[in-house]
Motif scaffolding. Structure first.
Motif, PDB file in Angstrom:
ATOM      1  N   UNK A   8       0.861  -1.181   0.000  1.00 16.82           N
ATOM      2  CA  UNK A   8       0.000   0.000   0.000  1.00 16.82           C
ATOM      3  C   UNK A   8       0.899   1.234   0.000  1.00 16.82           C
ATOM      4  N   UNK A   9       0.312   2.397   0.084  1.00 12.72           N
ATOM      5  CA  UNK A   9       1.060   3.644  -0.084  1.00 12.72           C
ATOM      6  C   UNK A   9       0.652   4.608   1.032  1.00 12.72           C
ATOM      7  N   UNK A  10       1.623   5.194   1.693  1.00 10.56           N
ATOM      8  CA  UNK A  10       1.316   6.152   2.755  1.00 10.56           C
ATOM      9  C   UNK A  10       0.858   7.470   2.135  1.00 10.56           C
ATOM     10  N   UNK A  11       0.172   8.306   2.927  1.00 17.88           N
ATOM     11  CA  UNK A  11      -0.214   9.627   2.414  1.00 17.88           C
ATOM     12  C   UNK A  11       0.998  10.422   1.922  1.00 17.88           C
ATOM     13  N   UNK A  12       2.140  10.296   2.608  1.00 18.67           N
ATOM     14  CA  UNK A  12       3.345  11.028   2.203  1.00 18.67           C
ATOM     15  C   UNK A  12       3.833  10.534   0.844  1.00 18.67           C
ATOM     16  N   UNK A  13       3.820   9.212   0.648  1.00 11.87           N
ATOM     17  CA  UNK A  13       4.260   8.661  -0.630  1.00 11.87           C
ATOM     18  C   UNK A  13       3.301   9.066  -1.745  1.00 11.87           C
ATOM     19  N   UNK A  14       2.015   9.100  -1.431  1.00 11.38           N
ATOM     20  CA  UNK A  14       1.022   9.525  -2.419  1.00 11.38           C
ATOM     21  C   UNK A  14       1.269  10.977  -2.826  1.00 11.38           C
ATOM     22  N   UNK A  40      -9.427  10.575  -3.284  1.00  9.31           N
ATOM     23  CA  UNK A  40      -8.055  11.079  -3.164  1.00  9.31           C
ATOM     24  C   UNK A  40      -7.884  11.818  -1.845  1.00  9.31           C
ATOM     25  N   UNK A  41      -8.872  12.607  -1.483  1.00 10.48           N
ATOM     26  CA  UNK A  41      -8.822  13.356  -0.228  1.00 10.48           C
ATOM     27  C   UNK A  41      -8.702  12.409   0.967  1.00 10.48           C
ATOM     28  N   UNK A  42      -9.499  11.351   0.972  1.00  5.96           N
ATOM     29  CA  UNK A  42      -9.446  10.379   2.079  1.00  5.96           C
ATOM     30  C   UNK A  42      -8.085   9.696   2.152  1.00  5.96           C
ATOM     31  N   UNK A  43      -7.509   9.391   0.987  1.00  4.20           N
ATOM     32  CA  UNK A  43      -6.179   8.759   0.974  1.00  4.20           C
ATOM     33  C   UNK A  43      -5.140   9.707   1.549  1.00  4.20           C
ATOM     34  N   UNK A  44      -5.200  10.984   1.123  1.00  2.00           N
ATOM     35  CA  UNK A  44      -4.191  11.958   1.566  1.00  2.00           C
ATOM     36  C   UNK A  44      -4.316  12.259   3.052  1.00  2.00           C
ATOM     37  N   UNK A  45      -5.532  12.177   3.576  1.00  2.00           N
ATOM     38  CA  UNK A  45      -5.734  12.410   5.012  1.00  2.00           C
ATOM     39  C   UNK A  45      -5.406  11.162   5.833  1.00  2.00           C
ATOM     40  N   UNK A  46      -5.157  10.047   5.150  1.00  2.00           N
ATOM     41  CA  UNK A  46      -4.843   8.816   5.860  1.00  2.00           C
ATOM     42  C   UNK A  46      -6.068   8.143   6.457  1.00  2.00           C
ATOM     43  N   UNK A  47      -7.270   8.589   6.079  1.00  2.00           N
ATOM     44  CA  UNK A  47      -8.498   8.004   6.630  1.00  2.00           C
ATOM     45  C   UNK A  47      -8.819   6.679   5.968  1.00  2.00           C
ATOM     46  N   UNK A  55      -1.870   2.193  -5.904  1.00  2.00           N
ATOM     47  CA  UNK A  55      -0.466   2.367  -5.514  1.00  2.00           C
ATOM     48  C   UNK A  55       0.444   1.769  -6.592  1.00  2.00           C
ATOM     49  N   UNK A  56       0.064   0.589  -7.088  1.00  2.00           N
ATOM     50  CA  UNK A  56       0.870  -0.074  -8.102  1.00  2.00           C
ATOM     51  C   UNK A  56       0.891   0.743  -9.394  1.00  2.00           C
ATOM     52  N   UNK A  57      -0.276   1.245  -9.801  1.00  2.00           N
ATOM     53  CA  UNK A  57      -0.369   2.069 -11.011  1.00  2.00           C
ATOM     54  C   UNK A  57       0.548   3.293 -10.898  1.00  2.00           C
TER      55      UNK A  57
END
Length: 69
Positions: A8-14, A40-47, A55-57
């Motif tokens: 998976x990908x952390x918000x920082x990596x994203x 995208x917002x939920x991913x960046x907030x880490x929720x 993540x792979x793409x």
């Protein structure tokens, strides 16, 4: 299953991936990969975790971009 591209990908990596790929806003990324801006917002907030296929793409796009230069 130890392939790092499958993790998976952390918000920082994203955030870093967005910059590397030239996506300035959450909307740009959402449109670029075919998801909603709210996802995208939920991913960046880490929720919500970044889905593995996303993540792979992104990692594959970054790798392809690096190979061009």
């Amino acid at each position: 299953m130890d392939d790092p591209r499958l993790a998976s990908m952390s918000p920082q990596e994203l955030r870093s991936a967005m910059r590397t790929l030239g996506y300035r806003t959450q909307n740009d990324l959402a449109n670029g990969i075919g998801v909603s801006r709210s996802a995208v917002s939920l991913w960046l907030e880490g929720k919500v975790g970044v889905p593995r296929p996303v993540a792979m793409l992104l990692r594959m796009l970054i790798a392809a971009q690096r190979r061009q230069f």
